[in-house]
Design a protein around this motif. Structure first.
Motif, PDB file in Angstrom:
ATOM      1  N   ALA A   6       0.885  -1.249  -0.008  1.00 25.58           N
ATOM      2  CA  ALA A   6       0.008   0.032  -0.179  1.00 25.58           C
ATOM      3  C   ALA A   6       0.696   1.141  -0.060  1.00 25.58           C
ATOM      4  O   ALA A   6       1.866   1.429   0.611  1.00 25.58           O
ATOM      5  CB  ALA A   6      -0.966   0.098   1.181  1.00 25.58           C
ATOM      6  N   ILE A   7       0.569   2.099  -0.812  1.00 24.43           N
ATOM      7  CA  ILE A   7       1.144   3.473  -0.754  1.00 24.43           C
ATOM      8  C   ILE A   7       0.241   4.736  -0.561  1.00 24.43           C
ATOM      9  O   ILE A   7      -0.869   4.451  -1.238  1.00 24.43           O
ATOM     10  CB  ILE A   7       1.760   3.641  -1.976  1.00 24.43           C
ATOM     11  N   SER A   8       0.619   5.246   0.370  1.00 25.75           N
ATOM     12  CA  SER A   8      -0.698   6.188   1.040  1.00 25.75           C
ATOM     13  C   SER A   8      -1.146   7.059  -0.038  1.00 25.75           C
ATOM     14  O   SER A   8      -0.232   7.947  -0.782  1.00 25.75           O
ATOM     15  CB  SER A   8      -0.114   6.824   2.227  1.00 25.75           C
ATOM     16  N   GLY A   9      -2.311   7.616  -0.027  1.00 28.66           N
ATOM     17  CA  GLY A   9      -2.816   8.765  -0.852  1.00 28.66           C
ATOM     18  C   GLY A   9      -3.080  10.151  -0.308  1.00 28.66           C
ATOM     19  O   GLY A   9      -2.813  10.071   1.214  1.00 28.66           O
ATOM     20  N   LYS A  10      -3.660  10.944  -0.550  1.00 31.73           N
ATOM     21  CA  LYS A  10      -4.067  12.030   0.111  1.00 31.73           C
ATOM     22  C   LYS A  10      -4.862  11.719   1.591  1.00 31.73           C
ATOM     23  O   LYS A  10      -4.492  12.540   2.449  1.00 31.73           O
ATOM     24  CB  LYS A  10      -4.923  13.191  -0.748  1.00 31.73           C
ATOM     25  N   GLY A  11      -5.696  10.873   1.626  1.00 28.53           N
ATOM     26  CA  GLY A  11      -6.597  10.856   2.648  1.00 28.53           C
ATOM     27  C   GLY A  11      -5.719  10.178   3.909  1.00 28.53           C
ATOM     28  O   GLY A  11      -5.723  10.727   4.986  1.00 28.53           O
ATOM     29  N   ALA A  12      -4.942   9.053   3.567  1.00 25.38           N
ATOM     30  CA  ALA A  12      -4.142   8.657   4.663  1.00 25.38           C
ATOM     31  C   ALA A  12      -3.017   9.766   4.878  1.00 25.38           C
ATOM     32  O   ALA A  12      -2.393   9.517   6.251  1.00 25.38           O
ATOM     33  CB  ALA A  12      -3.314   7.334   4.346  1.00 25.38           C
ATOM     34  N   GLU A  13      -2.629  10.370   4.272  1.00 22.92           N
ATOM     35  CA  GLU A  13      -1.526  11.433   4.283  1.00 22.92           C
ATOM     36  C   GLU A  13      -2.089  12.597   5.329  1.00 22.92           C
ATOM     37  O   GLU A  13      -1.314  13.074   6.250  1.00 22.92           O
ATOM     38  CB  GLU A  13      -0.830  11.811   3.181  1.00 22.92           C
ATOM     39  N   ALA A  14      -3.163  13.051   5.001  1.00 21.62           N
ATOM     40  CA  ALA A  14      -3.897  14.043   5.764  1.00 21.62           C
ATOM     41  C   ALA A  14      -4.405  13.502   7.234  1.00 21.62           C
ATOM     42  O   ALA A  14      -4.692  14.379   8.136  1.00 21.62           O
ATOM     43  CB  ALA A  14      -4.793  14.964   4.978  1.00 21.62           C
ATOM     44  N   ALA A  15      -4.898  12.246   7.154  1.00 20.05           N
ATOM     45  CA  ALA A  15      -5.692  11.731   8.364  1.00 20.05           C
ATOM     46  C   ALA A  15      -4.965  10.422   8.719  1.00 20.05           C
ATOM     47  O   ALA A  15      -5.580   9.459   8.748  1.00 20.05           O
ATOM     48  CB  ALA A  15      -7.046  11.459   7.981  1.00 20.05           C
ATOM     49  N   ARG A  16      -3.767  10.431   9.046  1.00 20.94           N
ATOM     50  CA  ARG A  16      -3.126   9.399   9.444  1.00 20.94           C
ATOM     51  C   ARG A  16      -3.800   8.823  10.748  1.00 20.94           C
ATOM     52  O   ARG A  16      -3.578   7.567  11.002  1.00 20.94           O
ATOM     53  CB  ARG A  16      -1.631   9.732   9.860  1.00 20.94           C
ATOM     54  N   GLU A  17      -4.260   9.577  11.693  1.00 27.43           N
ATOM     55  CA  GLU A  17      -4.928   8.957  12.702  1.00 27.43           C
ATOM     56  C   GLU A  17      -6.285   8.422  12.588  1.00 27.43           C
ATOM     57  O   GLU A  17      -7.076   8.040  13.415  1.00 27.43           O
ATOM     58  CB  GLU A  17      -5.227  10.305  13.894  1.00 27.43           C
ATOM     59  N   ARG A  18      -6.745   8.490  11.150  1.00 32.35           N
ATOM     60  CA  ARG A  18      -7.783   7.643  10.647  1.00 32.35           C
ATOM     61  C   ARG A  18      -7.948   6.669   9.823  1.00 32.35           C
ATOM     62  O   ARG A  18      -8.677   6.353   8.939  1.00 32.35           O
ATOM     63  CB  ARG A  18      -8.768   8.835  10.393  1.00 32.35           C
ATOM     64  N   VAL A  45      -0.410   3.971   9.763  1.00 30.39           N
ATOM     65  CA  VAL A  45       0.790   4.501   9.007  1.00 30.39           C
ATOM     66  C   VAL A  45       1.172   6.346   9.413  1.00 30.39           C
ATOM     67  O   VAL A  45       0.268   6.729  10.009  1.00 30.39           O
ATOM     68  CB  VAL A  45       0.320   4.563   7.588  1.00 30.39           C
ATOM     69  N   ARG A  46       2.258   6.426   8.723  1.00 33.86           N
ATOM     70  CA  ARG A  46       2.577   7.771   8.941  1.00 33.86           C
ATOM     71  C   ARG A  46       3.321   8.227   7.713  1.00 33.86           C
ATOM     72  O   ARG A  46       4.322   8.435   7.378  1.00 33.86           O
ATOM     73  CB  ARG A  46       3.807   8.001   9.886  1.00 33.86           C
ATOM     74  N   GLY A  47       2.354   8.399   6.594  1.00 32.17           N
ATOM     75  CA  GLY A  47       2.792   8.767   5.234  1.00 32.17           C
ATOM     76  C   GLY A  47       3.813   7.715   4.668  1.00 32.17           C
ATOM     77  O   GLY A  47       4.777   7.927   4.600  1.00 32.17           O
ATOM     78  N   THR A  48       3.122   6.408   4.151  1.00 33.85           N
ATOM     79  CA  THR A  48       3.970   5.271   4.034  1.00 33.85           C
ATOM     80  C   THR A  48       3.792   4.661   2.599  1.00 33.85           C
ATOM     81  O   THR A  48       2.690   4.496   2.077  1.00 33.85           O
ATOM     82  CB  THR A  48       3.595   4.359   5.416  1.00 33.85           C
ATOM     83  N   ASP A  49       4.635   3.965   2.456  1.00 33.63           N
ATOM     84  CA  ASP A  49       4.733   2.931   1.366  1.00 33.63           C
ATOM     85  C   ASP A  49       5.198   1.614   2.043  1.00 33.63           C
ATOM     86  O   ASP A  49       6.556   1.458   2.391  1.00 33.63           O
ATOM     87  CB  ASP A  49       5.735   3.385   0.117  1.00 33.63           C
ATOM     88  N   SER A  94       9.066   3.337   2.311  1.00 35.70           N
ATOM     89  CA  SER A  94       9.481   4.571   2.825  1.00 35.70           C
ATOM     90  C   SER A  94       8.281   4.884   4.121  1.00 35.70           C
ATOM     91  O   SER A  94       7.321   4.364   4.002  1.00 35.70           O
ATOM     92  CB  SER A  94       9.362   5.696   1.619  1.00 35.70           C
ATOM     93  N   GLY A  95       8.753   6.109   4.774  1.00 37.43           N
ATOM     94  CA  GLY A  95       7.723   6.642   5.668  1.00 37.43           C
ATOM     95  C   GLY A  95       8.019   5.661   7.125  1.00 37.43           C
ATOM     96  O   GLY A  95       9.075   5.015   7.301  1.00 37.43           O
ATOM     97  N   ALA A  96       6.671   5.407   7.850  1.00 35.73           N
ATOM     98  CA  ALA A  96       6.843   4.734   8.972  1.00 35.73           C
ATOM     99  C   ALA A  96       5.434   3.938   9.413  1.00 35.73           C
ATOM    100  O   ALA A  96       4.497   4.629   9.004  1.00 35.73           O
ATOM    101  CB  ALA A  96       7.222   5.501  10.027  1.00 35.73           C
ATOM    102  N   ILE A  97       5.464   2.867  10.002  1.00 38.06           N
ATOM    103  CA  ILE A  97       4.098   2.256  10.362  1.00 38.06           C
ATOM    104  C   ILE A  97       4.225   1.873  11.940  1.00 38.06           C
ATOM    105  O   ILE A  97       5.430   1.920  12.640  1.00 38.06           O
ATOM    106  CB  ILE A  97       3.878   1.148   9.615  1.00 38.06           C
ATOM    107  N   VAL A  98       3.099   1.728  12.626  1.00 33.45           N
ATOM    108  CA  VAL A  98       3.388   1.141  13.788  1.00 33.45           C
ATOM    109  C   VAL A  98       2.241  -0.252  13.888  1.00 33.45           C
ATOM    110  O   VAL A  98       1.297  -0.152  13.137  1.00 33.45           O
ATOM    111  CB  VAL A  98       2.681   2.018  14.974  1.00 33.45           C
ATOM    112  N   LEU A  99       2.909  -1.189  14.607  1.00 33.64           N
ATOM    113  CA  LEU A  99       1.890  -2.406  14.708  1.00 33.64           C
ATOM    114  C   LEU A  99       1.688  -2.847  16.035  1.00 33.64           C
ATOM    115  O   LEU A  99       2.643  -2.720  16.815  1.00 33.64           O
ATOM    116  CB  LEU A  99       2.762  -3.560  13.809  1.00 33.64           C
ATOM    117  N   THR A 100       0.452  -3.116  16.201  1.00 37.63           N
ATOM    118  CA  THR A 100       0.010  -3.501  17.516  1.00 37.63           C
ATOM    119  C   THR A 100      -0.813  -4.815  17.360  1.00 37.63           C
ATOM    120  O   THR A 100      -1.753  -4.826  16.841  1.00 37.63           O
ATOM    121  CB  THR A 100      -0.952  -2.323  18.145  1.00 37.63           C
ATOM    122  N   PRO A 101      -0.698  -5.617  18.694  1.00 37.96           N
ATOM    123  CA  PRO A 101      -1.518  -6.839  18.674  1.00 37.96           C
ATOM    124  C   PRO A 101      -3.062  -6.455  18.967  1.00 37.96           C
ATOM    125  O   PRO A 101      -3.240  -5.477  19.661  1.00 37.96           O
ATOM    126  CB  PRO A 101      -0.908  -7.616  19.797  1.00 37.96           C
TER     127      PRO A 101
END
Length: 435
Positions: free
Chosen positions: A123-135, A147-151, A167-174
């Protein structure tokens, strides 16, 4: 006495009713509006709509929230969404588009959630994920990814998740307490782990029996791009802005603020292994780059476990008693190979993934190997059993599957051979592990 409504009141009521009907129609149209389309289709794939109807995947087919994309072996499906996001559904995968609400006027109010039920997705982030990372959220059967603006590319299995970054960063949680599958955005618990492109040649791995995800090196492992490689048509490199960048196993050159950065330095080489595989055959099987001749493997070493094809040698320790103070250790695969043996002919197969966990205090081990060959298909082997005090272990399943091997007495290395019967033959393989 009731008064007859005036003509103006009747007209107003009609206008109100028409307005409500038009509004309802507008809501229905909005709900049915496509959120993207198929930009590439290779092999066999299906789109299962929210109504349960199945359609064959073809380029240009619109996709909607509530759709599920399924691919067969050899099938690739690329999706391009209304905000420019890109998703590649690799072979043998199943992706559910649960929510895709992109707000072009207020992109920070967008809400996006996927569920990868099995397989590999990039997945490569679009405008939605880039602007609303918390959603933004991508759920797997056992963990949630934010994600944090990520590929990124992710492998989802019933008992394991692996994530690598371009590129970018992610977080993973059980998934579980503090991290619900029906929520949006990244989870934040004590078990949350982060992965960014600047960490180098590592990926995040989480297995169901672990308390939290862990960082593991790419070297000697099977990252998602090797388990399930991309199609040649998939964008290469780290960002949409530079699709011509060379694609590596996980990280190639990265683009930061429009400037191409060199890839991180390669990891330091691992020390030579203490455990060595020797073969009884005079000539190695095709593609065998792991075993040595009996004379080479036995020099200064003793046999621990073996079958009619291979034997695992280790230096004879002064006190051959396995340590017991390490608790449970999840080992990292360093080397593995497998052959399909039928009618006395051995053909090189593929180890798709493998895991090994050893409880040193309880003297128990558990392991699993997934393997495949074009003529025999994909099969797996999972076994558990006791480890002797000298570090040697062996177990046979009712169906004839076998795992047998040994650990170094300091618990730093492990190795085992495995056999998995199939119709007309058997998979024969060997592994080496480190921690």
């Amino acid at each position: 006495m009731l008064r007859k409504p005036s003509i103006s009141l009747i007209a107003a009521a009609r206008i109100l009713v028409c307005g409500l009907l038009l509004a309802a129609a507008g809501v229905a149209w909005a709900a049915a509006a496509a959120v993207g389309e198929v930009s590439l289709a290779i092999g066999v794939g299906r789109l299962i709509g929210g109504d349960g109807q199945a359609k064959s995947i073809a380029r240009g087919l619109p996709v909607h929230a509530g759709d599920r994309i399924e691919t067969e072996q050899g099938g690739h499906v690329h999706l391009r969404f209304v905000d420019g996001a890109f998703v590649s559904v690799r072979p043998g995968s199943r992706l559910f588009i649960e929510t895709y609400n992109y707000d072009a006027v207020r992109p920070q109010d967008s809400a996006i959630r996927f569920r990868l039920e099995q397989g590999v997705v990039r997945a490569i982030s679009g405008k939605g994920a880039e602007a609303a990372r918390e959603r933004f959220r991508l759920n797997t059967p056992i963990a949630a990814l934010g994600v944090r603006g990520t590929d990124f590319v992710v492998l989802a299995e019933p008992e394991r998740v692996r994530v690598a970054i371009y590129s970018g960063a992610i977080v993973l949680t059980p998934l579980g307490e503090g991290c619900r599958a029906d929520a949006l955005g990244p989870c934040a618990t004590t078990a949350t782990r982060a992965l960014s492109a600047d960490m180098g040649q590592v990926m995040l791995e989480f297995q169901r029996q672990q308390a939290a995800p862990r960082l593991v090196p790419i070297n000697g492992q099977l990252p998602p791009d090797r388990v399930n490689p991309p199609a040649p048509e998939e964008p290469r490199g780290g960002t949409r802005s530079n699709p011509a960048q060379a694609n590596t196993e996980v990280l190639g050159a990265q683009t930061v603020s429009g400037r191409t950065q060199p890839p991180p330095p390669p990891p330091l080489p691992l020390p030579p292994p203490l455990l060595v595989w020797g073969r009884w055959m005079a000539q190695p099987w095709p593609g065998d780059n792991l075993s040595q001749t009996f004379a080479e493997a036995s020099a200064g070493r003793k046999v621990t476990a073996g079958n009619e094809f291979y034997a695992l040698f280790r230096p004879e320790p002064p006190l051959p008693v396995l340590v017991s103070n390490l608790g449970r250790v999840d080992f990292t695969l360093r080397d593995a190979q497998v052959h399909l043996l039928r009618g006395g002919v051995a053909e090189l197969g593929r180890v798709d993934n493998a895991w090994l966990s050893v409880d040193f205090a309880a003297r128990q081990f558990a392991t699993g190997v997934a393997m495949s060959h074009p003529q025999a298909g994909a099969v797996s082997l999972e076994l558990a059993g006791r480890v002797r005090d000298d570090g040697i272990f062996a177990v046979r399943a009712a169906d004839g599957g076998v795992v047998a091997g040994a650990l170094t007495v300091d618990g730093r290395e492990a190795g085992y051979f495995f056999e998995r019967p199939v119709s007309g033959g058997s998979f024969i393989g060997i592994t080496r592990w480190g921690r």
